[in-house]
Scaffold this active site. Structure first.
Site, short mmCIF file in Angstrom:
data_model
loop_
_atom_site.label_atom_id
_atom_site.label_comp_id
_atom_site.label_asym_id
_atom_site.label_seq_id
_atom_site.Cartn_x
_atom_site.Cartn_y
_atom_site.Cartn_z
N GLU A 94 -2.85 9.12 8.18
CA GLU A 94 -3.55 9.86 7.13
C GLU A 94 -4.62 10.74 7.75
OE1 GLU A 94 -5.40 7.18 4.38
OE2 GLU A 94 -3.52 6.63 3.42
N HIS B 185 -16.54 -4.25 5.12
CA HIS B 185 -15.70 -4.36 3.92
C HIS B 185 -16.17 -5.43 2.94
CE1 HIS B 185 -13.15 -1.45 5.82
NE2 HIS B 185 -13.14 -2.19 6.90
N LYS C 105 0.82 -1.22 0.00
CA LYS C 105 0.00 0.00 0.00
C LYS C 105 0.85 1.26 0.00
CE LYS C 105 -2.66 -0.78 3.47
NZ LYS C 105 -3.66 -0.40 4.47
N ARG D 141 -6.51 -7.41 -10.34
CA ARG D 141 -7.25 -8.59 -10.80
C ARG D 141 -8.62 -8.15 -11.31
NH1 ARG D 141 -10.94 -8.55 -6.64
NH2 ARG D 141 -10.05 -7.80 -4.69
C1 MV4 Z 1 -9.79 5.46 4.77
C2 MV4 Z 1 -11.05 5.91 5.20
C3 MV4 Z 1 -11.18 7.22 5.58
N1 MV4 Z 1 -10.11 8.05 5.55
N2 MV4 Z 1 -8.75 6.32 4.76
C4 MV4 Z 1 -10.84 0.82 4.44
C5 MV4 Z 1 -10.20 -0.25 3.65
C6 MV4 Z 1 -8.94 0.32 3.13
N3 MV4 Z 1 -8.74 -0.12 1.78
C7 MV4 Z 1 -9.09 1.79 3.24
N4 MV4 Z 1 -10.24 2.04 4.04
C8 MV4 Z 1 -10.57 3.31 4.41
N5 MV4 Z 1 -9.57 4.21 4.38
C9 MV4 Z 1 -8.93 7.58 5.15
N6 MV4 Z 1 -7.88 8.40 5.15
C10 MV4 Z 1 -12.10 5.00 5.21
C11 MV4 Z 1 -11.87 3.68 4.82
C12 MV4 Z 1 -13.00 2.80 4.85
C13 MV4 Z 1 -13.52 2.24 3.68
C14 MV4 Z 1 -12.97 2.46 2.43
C15 MV4 Z 1 -13.50 1.89 1.29
C16 MV4 Z 1 -14.63 1.08 1.39
C17 MV4 Z 1 -15.19 0.85 2.60
C18 MV4 Z 1 -14.66 1.42 3.75
C19 MV4 Z 1 -15.26 1.18 4.99
C20 MV4 Z 1 -14.74 1.72 6.12
C21 MV4 Z 1 -13.61 2.52 6.06
#
Ligand code: MV4
Length: 490
Positions: free
Chosen positions: A170, A205, A86, A262
């Protein structure tokens, strides 16, 4: 290739050739890359399509397939490596003017530096495990006073879960949507964006509904997000189908999260609105063909929506449900697609994830797509195992959902009202009809006229039940008719 658990699965029966590669547990079958490659060579296969789970994003597997003289239907191992970490992906995005959430790419080394960074972009902030993924190892910090203890906890959690205590910081984006861009690239430097998918309707998720386009994305924003995704894919030397995930806030700011190297479960919604068969082009690109499309020609047409039909008991905390599918009726009609892995008689177990099928619809507008999905869900009958069908029906009836007022936390906030069991308004009617049908049968008078197909339900040898919709077509059906039919069978 199939495991013992899938020996009688429909796709195995349909295949021209099928090879058993081991016992049900995926560690002993679908994850044994060397065995899979061996079998592919034995059988004279030219290529391996890795699907969308298991080994599909493992750099070593992509490399091993190539080293064995076979074609990996996916990106080069080097591209998987460049995007797999990441923090590396974040750094690559930054270098290529792809917006990322304000934050660091290096692991935090002290509370002081964490505090300084947090002050610079403002609270709340988010601590993320560098080795994490899928939301694991994340921690929201709402004030400076919590920072020290949260950092310690996040590092311990990361160490425990991933064997690596690296944590970065972040700005926490509040109430964003999850919008992702589908890219498709050939070996000759042609990289296309196939537009966005809105995937905000998710729980822990796990996506439940996906659609394309997104109500939140204008054609201008689509172009900007698409160009950003294409820049990143290009920089990573990407070939084949891939997806850039973004957070989109209410002010139209988008932030790159990660790239999935993918094909994704939700790819059919993109296929519907672009008319491009993604799996066909994965194979053609892997075979060395050029993409014949021009970016300007690619525009979303109409609307598409997907419901992930899972074997989960949504009324009981989404507990996985198992059993035999003893009756299945698949919806059909214009603009309806069923990508399913089950049939009447299938045993649903706990070896793999609970996805049974994907129900995908398309229509000219979002409103009509939701109506079509609702009708298709009413038509769907899966008996013998609990499924998400009723939950999806209620989702399609939800006012906020219908207005497109969704973001990544929406579903979990709405869960209570979507899962509390409420009898349909026609419940009394259903009961009366069911009772009448049963009474007629039990008095030995034979079936009520017009219900032969229900009461005289034909049994086929081996005990499976034949379809019975010949007389009870759903032409004028409401949910109570289906319910009455089912009740009368019980
Ligand atoms: C975040 C966020 C809010 N702010 N980053 C969750 C999985 C990972 N791939 C990144 N995620 C998140 N990162 C910042 N700076 C909120 C999430 C997040 C989320 C992102 C995409 C789809 C579903 C989610 C559910 C909860 C939190």
């Amino acid at each position: 290739m199939y495991s013992d658990a899938d020996a009688i699965a429909p796709h195995v029966r349909e295949a021209d050739e099928a090879v058993n590669i081991g016992p049900a547990p995926s560690r002993e079958s679908y994850l044994v890359g060397d065995r899979i490659i061996e079998v592919a060579k034995e059988r004279g296969a030219q290529a391996i399509h890795p699907g969308y789970g298991f080994l599909s994003e493992r750099e070593w597997f992509a490399r091993a397939v190539r080293d064995a003289g076979l074609v990996f239907v996916g990106p080069p191992a080097e591209a998987i490596a460049a995007l797999g970490s990441k923090t590396a992906a974040r750094a690559l995005a930054l270098k290529n003017d792809v917006p990322v959430v304000p934050g660091t790419t290096d692991a935090l080394t002290s509370v002081e530096s964490a505090r300084e960074l947090a002050e610079s972009f403002g609270y709340p902030v988010l601590l993320k495990a560098a080795a994490g993924g899928g939301g694991k190892g994340m921690r929201v910090v709402r004030a400076a006073s919590e920072l020290e203890s949260s950092l310690g906890a996040a590092q311990r959690e990361a160490k425990n879960a991933f064997g690596d205590d690296a944590v970065y910081i972040e700005k926490y984006i509040i109430g964003p949507r999850h919008v992702e861009i589908q890219v498709l690239a050939d070996r000759y430097g042609n990289v296309l964006s196939l537009g966005e998918r809105e995937c905000s309707v998710q729980r822990r998720h796990q996506k439940m509904v996906e659609e394309s386009p997104s109500v939140a994305v204008s054609s201008q924003l689509r172009q900007w997000m698409g160009e950003a995704a294409v820049r990143l894919a290009r920089a990573a030397g990407y070939v084949n189908a891939g997806t850039c995930e973004f957070l989109l806030d209410s002010e139209d700011n988008f932030y790159f999260l990660e790239m999935n190297t993918r094909l994704q479960v939700e790819h059919p919604v993109t296929e519907f609105v672009t008319g491009i068969d993604l799996v066909q082009w994965q194979l053609r690109v892997a075979a060395g063909e050029r993409l014949p499309f021009k970016q300007e020609e690619i525009r979303p047409r109409g609307w598409a929506m997907e419901c992930r039909i899972t074997s989960e008991d949504t009324a009981n905390g989404f507990l996985p449900s198992t059993g035999r599918v003893d009756y299945l009726h698949i919806p059909s009609g214009p603009g309806v697609r069923w990508d399913g892995g089950i049939e009447t008689g299938s045993e649903v177990g706990l070896h793999y994830d609970p996805l049974l099928a994907k129900l995908i619809v398309t229509a000219s507008t979002r409103e009509l797509a939701i109506e079509r999905m609702h009708r298709a869900l009413l038509e769907l009958v899966i008996d013998g195992v609990e499924t998400s069908r009723d939950f999806h029906l209620r989702l399609m009836e939800d006012g906020e959902f219908k207005r497109g007022e969704i973001e990544i936390q929406w579903l979990e906030r709405r869960l209570e009202s979507l899962t509390s069991v409420r009898p349909p308004p026609e419940a009394a009617k259903i009961a009366a009809i069911a009772a009448a049908l049963l009474a007629e049968r039990d008095r030995g008078r034979g079936p009520v006229p017009g219900t032969q197909a229900i009461v005289g339900r034909p049994q086929t040898p081996g005990g499976t039940t034949a379809p019975l919709y010949n007389e009870c077509t759903p032409a004028a059906s409401g949910s109570w008719k289906n319910a009455a039919r089912l009740e009368s069978l019980r």
